[in-house]
Design a protein around this motif. Structure first.
Motif, short mmCIF file in Angstrom:
data_model
loop_
_atom_site.label_atom_id
_atom_site.label_comp_id
_atom_site.label_asym_id
_atom_site.label_seq_id
_atom_site.Cartn_x
_atom_site.Cartn_y
_atom_site.Cartn_z
N GLN A 46 0.82 -1.21 0.00
CA GLN A 46 0.00 0.00 0.00
C GLN A 46 0.86 1.26 0.00
OE1 GLN A 46 -3.24 0.04 -0.47
NE2 GLN A 46 -3.32 2.26 -0.41
N GLU A 47 1.95 1.26 0.75
CA GLU A 47 2.84 2.43 0.81
C GLU A 47 3.45 2.73 -0.56
OE1 GLU A 47 7.01 3.64 2.93
OE2 GLU A 47 5.57 2.54 4.13
N GLU A 48 3.88 1.67 -1.25
CA GLU A 48 4.46 1.84 -2.58
C GLU A 48 3.41 2.37 -3.57
OE1 GLU A 48 7.28 -0.77 -5.58
OE2 GLU A 48 6.43 -1.71 -3.80
N MET A 49 2.19 1.86 -3.46
CA MET A 49 1.10 2.34 -4.34
C MET A 49 0.80 3.81 -4.06
SD MET A 49 0.34 -0.10 -6.40
CE MET A 49 -1.23 0.38 -7.08
N GLU A 50 0.83 4.21 -2.80
CA GLU A 50 0.59 5.61 -2.44
C GLU A 50 1.69 6.51 -3.01
OE1 GLU A 50 -1.87 7.29 -1.06
OE2 GLU A 50 -3.10 5.54 -0.65
N GLN A 51 2.93 6.03 -2.99
CA GLN A 51 4.04 6.81 -3.56
C GLN A 51 3.85 7.00 -5.06
OE1 GLN A 51 7.46 4.55 -2.38
NE2 GLN A 51 7.63 5.56 -0.40
N LEU A 52 3.44 5.94 -5.74
CA LEU A 52 3.17 6.04 -7.18
C LEU A 52 2.04 7.01 -7.45
CD1 LEU A 52 3.45 2.27 -8.15
CD2 LEU A 52 5.03 4.10 -8.80
N LYS A 53 1.00 6.94 -6.63
CA LYS A 53 -0.14 7.85 -6.78
C LYS A 53 0.31 9.29 -6.65
CE LYS A 53 -4.55 9.15 -4.73
NZ LYS A 53 -5.57 8.82 -3.74
N GLN A 54 1.11 9.59 -5.62
CA GLN A 54 1.57 10.95 -5.40
C GLN A 54 2.44 11.45 -6.56
OE1 GLN A 54 0.30 12.97 -3.15
NE2 GLN A 54 -0.97 11.21 -2.64
N MET A 55 3.27 10.57 -7.11
CA MET A 55 4.10 10.97 -8.26
C MET A 55 3.22 11.36 -9.44
SD MET A 55 7.54 8.67 -8.50
CE MET A 55 6.85 7.06 -8.18
N LEU A 56 2.19 10.56 -9.71
CA LEU A 56 1.29 10.85 -10.83
C LEU A 56 0.44 12.09 -10.56
CD1 LEU A 56 0.23 7.24 -11.84
CD2 LEU A 56 1.79 8.75 -13.06
N CYS A 57 0.03 12.27 -9.33
CA CYS A 57 -0.73 13.48 -8.97
C CYS A 57 0.11 14.72 -9.21
CB CYS A 57 -1.18 13.41 -7.51
SG CYS A 57 -2.56 12.29 -7.22
N GLY A 58 1.42 14.60 -9.09
CA GLY A 58 2.33 15.71 -9.35
C GLY A 58 2.27 16.20 -10.79
N PHE A 59 1.74 15.40 -11.69
CA PHE A 59 1.56 15.80 -13.09
C PHE A 59 0.18 16.39 -13.33
CE2 PHE A 59 5.02 12.75 -13.42
CZ PHE A 59 5.87 13.38 -14.32
N GLY A 60 -0.57 16.59 -12.25
CA GLY A 60 -1.91 17.16 -12.37
C GLY A 60 -2.98 16.15 -12.72
N LEU A 61 -2.68 14.87 -12.53
CA LEU A 61 -3.63 13.82 -12.89
C LEU A 61 -4.49 13.44 -11.70
CD1 LEU A 61 -1.09 11.59 -14.85
CD2 LEU A 61 -2.87 13.05 -15.84
N SER A 62 -5.70 12.98 -11.98
CA SER A 62 -6.60 12.45 -10.97
C SER A 62 -6.31 10.95 -10.88
CB SER A 62 -8.05 12.69 -11.37
OG SER A 62 -8.93 12.08 -10.47
N VAL A 63 -5.86 10.49 -9.73
CA VAL A 63 -5.38 9.11 -9.58
C VAL A 63 -6.11 8.40 -8.47
CG1 VAL A 63 -3.33 7.66 -9.21
CG2 VAL A 63 -3.09 9.87 -10.33
N GLN A 64 -6.48 7.15 -8.74
CA GLN A 64 -7.13 6.29 -7.74
C GLN A 64 -6.38 4.96 -7.69
OE1 GLN A 64 -11.31 5.54 -8.36
NE2 GLN A 64 -11.17 3.57 -7.36
N ILE A 65 -6.25 4.43 -6.50
CA ILE A 65 -5.65 3.11 -6.34
C ILE A 65 -6.80 2.10 -6.34
CG2 ILE A 65 -4.35 1.57 -4.81
CD1 ILE A 65 -2.90 4.08 -3.79
N GLY A 66 -6.74 1.13 -7.23
CA GLY A 66 -7.79 0.12 -7.34
C GLY A 66 -8.73 0.45 -8.48
N GLY A 67 -9.72 -0.42 -8.66
CA GLY A 67 -10.66 -0.26 -9.77
C GLY A 67 -11.88 0.55 -9.46
N SER A 68 -12.76 0.66 -10.40
CA SER A 68 -14.05 1.39 -10.42
C SER A 68 -13.99 2.80 -9.87
CB SER A 68 -15.16 0.63 -9.71
OG SER A 68 -14.79 -0.17 -8.67
N MET A 69 -13.88 3.71 -10.79
CA MET A 69 -13.83 5.14 -10.46
C MET A 69 -15.23 5.71 -10.43
SD MET A 69 -10.50 6.57 -12.42
CE MET A 69 -9.81 7.72 -11.28
#
Length: 69
Positions: A46-69
């Protein structure tokens, strides 16, 4: 970082991104292929997934971990 850059520049920042962690469903096939233990992929925590999410959010993207948005 290249993925975030590509998505934001080529597809735009209004694209929603879902981060889906690797799962172990393919391990049976790996055994059938005779792959050794060193070929196994470790699912991210989960920590690694959160780090990836934060990196992508840094590009201005809306990011969710897991399916169904």
């Amino acid at each position: 970082l290249r993925t975030g850059s590509f998505i934001s520049t080529e597809l735009g920042t209004d694209v929603r991104v879902q981060l889906l962690p690797y799962h172990s469903m393919g391990e049976g096939k790996q055994r059938q292929l005779g792959w050794q233990e060193e070929h196994r992929i470790r699912p991210p925590g989960q920590e690694e997934m959160e780090q990836l999410k934060q990196m992508l959010c840094g590009f201005g993207l809306s990011v969710q971990i897991g399916g169904s948005m």
